[in-house]
Enzyme design. Structure first.
Site, mmCIF file in Angstrom:
data_model
loop_
_atom_site.group_PDB
_atom_site.id
_atom_site.type_symbol
_atom_site.label_atom_id
_atom_site.label_comp_id
_atom_site.label_asym_id
_atom_site.label_seq_id
_atom_site.Cartn_x
_atom_site.Cartn_y
_atom_site.Cartn_z
ATOM 1 C CG ASP A 67 -0.344 -0.509 2.499
ATOM 2 O OD1 ASP A 67 0.896 -0.556 2.573
ATOM 3 O OD2 ASP A 67 -1.091 -0.852 3.425
ATOM 4 C CG ASP A 136 -9.373 -1.569 11.645
ATOM 5 O OD1 ASP A 136 -8.336 -2.202 11.306
ATOM 6 O OD2 ASP A 136 -9.787 -0.571 11.010
ATOM 7 C CG HIS A 138 -6.168 -2.206 8.820
ATOM 8 N ND1 HIS A 138 -6.382 -1.158 9.688
ATOM 9 C CD2 HIS A 138 -4.816 -2.309 8.697
ATOM 10 C CE1 HIS A 138 -5.211 -0.658 10.061
ATOM 11 N NE2 HIS A 138 -4.256 -1.343 9.480
HETATM 12 C C1 F6R Z 1 1.171 -1.458 6.221
HETATM 13 C C2 F6R Z 1 -0.035 -2.222 6.340
HETATM 14 C C3 F6R Z 1 -0.885 -2.193 7.565
HETATM 15 C C4 F6R Z 1 -0.138 -2.579 8.828
HETATM 16 C C5 F6R Z 1 -1.071 -2.543 10.034
HETATM 17 C C6 F6R Z 1 -0.327 -2.866 11.313
HETATM 18 O O1 F6R Z 1 1.770 -1.665 4.949
HETATM 19 O O2 F6R Z 1 -0.339 -2.860 5.411
HETATM 20 O O3 F6R Z 1 -1.955 -3.077 7.360
HETATM 21 O O4 F6R Z 1 0.407 -3.859 8.675
HETATM 22 O O5 F6R Z 1 -1.645 -1.279 10.148
HETATM 23 O O6 F6R Z 1 0.550 -1.832 11.591
HETATM 24 P P1 F6R Z 1 1.630 -1.959 12.744
HETATM 25 O O7 F6R Z 1 2.586 -3.012 12.342
HETATM 26 O O8 F6R Z 1 2.278 -0.603 12.811
HETATM 27 O O9 F6R Z 1 0.881 -2.312 13.995
#
Ligand code: F6R
Length: 236
Positions: A67, A136, A138
């Protein structure tokens, strides 16, 4: 699903790096799907360590990131291109020309999304996709919804994601409101998926995503249907 519970972030990072470097050893010209965020930082550091030690060679590897924020170019220190360059690419012997991140500054974002899926196809698909998970549920920027979106697409970020990411910006006002993300089709088409999560705060969502019902309301739950999924979780 292979669910591995470890005790420390250090162990999580070592395990994840070993899996990724193992993939590169099996297929030196493999396509790695990569993620940003805090979770993979330790993994990327271990990958660089192994590369420096001559244990793994990334010279033929190609990478596609999940992303990118819309409106931030690669020079912006909060762009995901910048993150990848600084936290991984400059520390390993990958050819930067073989690293791909969606272009958040493309004139036509919809065309960029289509081209990104075509690019992944033209590379022969993703051999191993690394993922983190949001509070959440995602993955990438695929936020809770009433359906799973298949293709790479533009998303409006959830207020909770903007809040969580605002720690990296001067204020939540400065966090871009939309992003490009690989869709569930791209992620689920990867031959192998490796998801890493750490911290007590992620425990509830990890339980929901991997031991609860499969629902677009918890986007990561679709991974339960993936034939080669490894989840590594550390509570610390
Ligand atoms: C980033 C991404 C997000 C993160 C998620 C967890 O490329 O795809 O889905 O993996 O927001 O973020 P962290 O690792 O900072 O808790």
């Amino acid at each position: 699903m292979n669910f591995i519970k470890v005790n420390t972030y250090e162990e999580l990072s070592a395990r994840a790096a070993a899996i990724i470097c193992g993939q590169v050893a099996i297929k030196p010209s493999c396509v790695l799907g990569l993620a940003t965020g805090s979770s993979p930082l330790g993994t990327y550091a271990k990958m660089a360590e192994k590369n420096r030690a001559g244990e793994v060679d990334f010279s033929q590897v190609k990478s596609v990131n999940l992303d990118e924020y819309v409106g931030l170019d690669g020079g912006h220190d909060q762009s995901y291109r910048y993150f990848m360059n600084n936290n991984l690419f400059k520390n390993i012997n990958i050819d930067i020309k073989n690293t791909y991140v969606p272009n958040g500054c493309a004139d036509d974002i919809e065309a960029e999304c289509k081209a990104y899926d075509e690019l992944i196809k033209s590379l022969g698909g993703i051999d191993l996709q690394l993922l983190g998970i949001g509070y959440d549920g995602h993955i990438g920027f695929n936020e809770p919804d009433s359906y799973f979106e298949k293709a790479t697409h533009r998303v409006t970020l959830d207020p909770s994601t903007i809040e969580a990411n605002s720690r990296f910006f001067a204020s939540s006002e400065d966090v871009p409101k939309t992003a490009i993300t690989m869709g569930m089709g791209g992620i689920m088409s990867a031959k192998r998926v490796l998801l890493i999560a750490n911290g007590k705060g992620k425990r509830e969502i990890v339980e929901k995503a991997f031991f609860g019902p499969i629902t677009p309301n918890v986007p990561a739950s679709i991974l339960q249907l993936h034939p080669d999924l490894t989840v590594i979780y550390s509570e610390n």
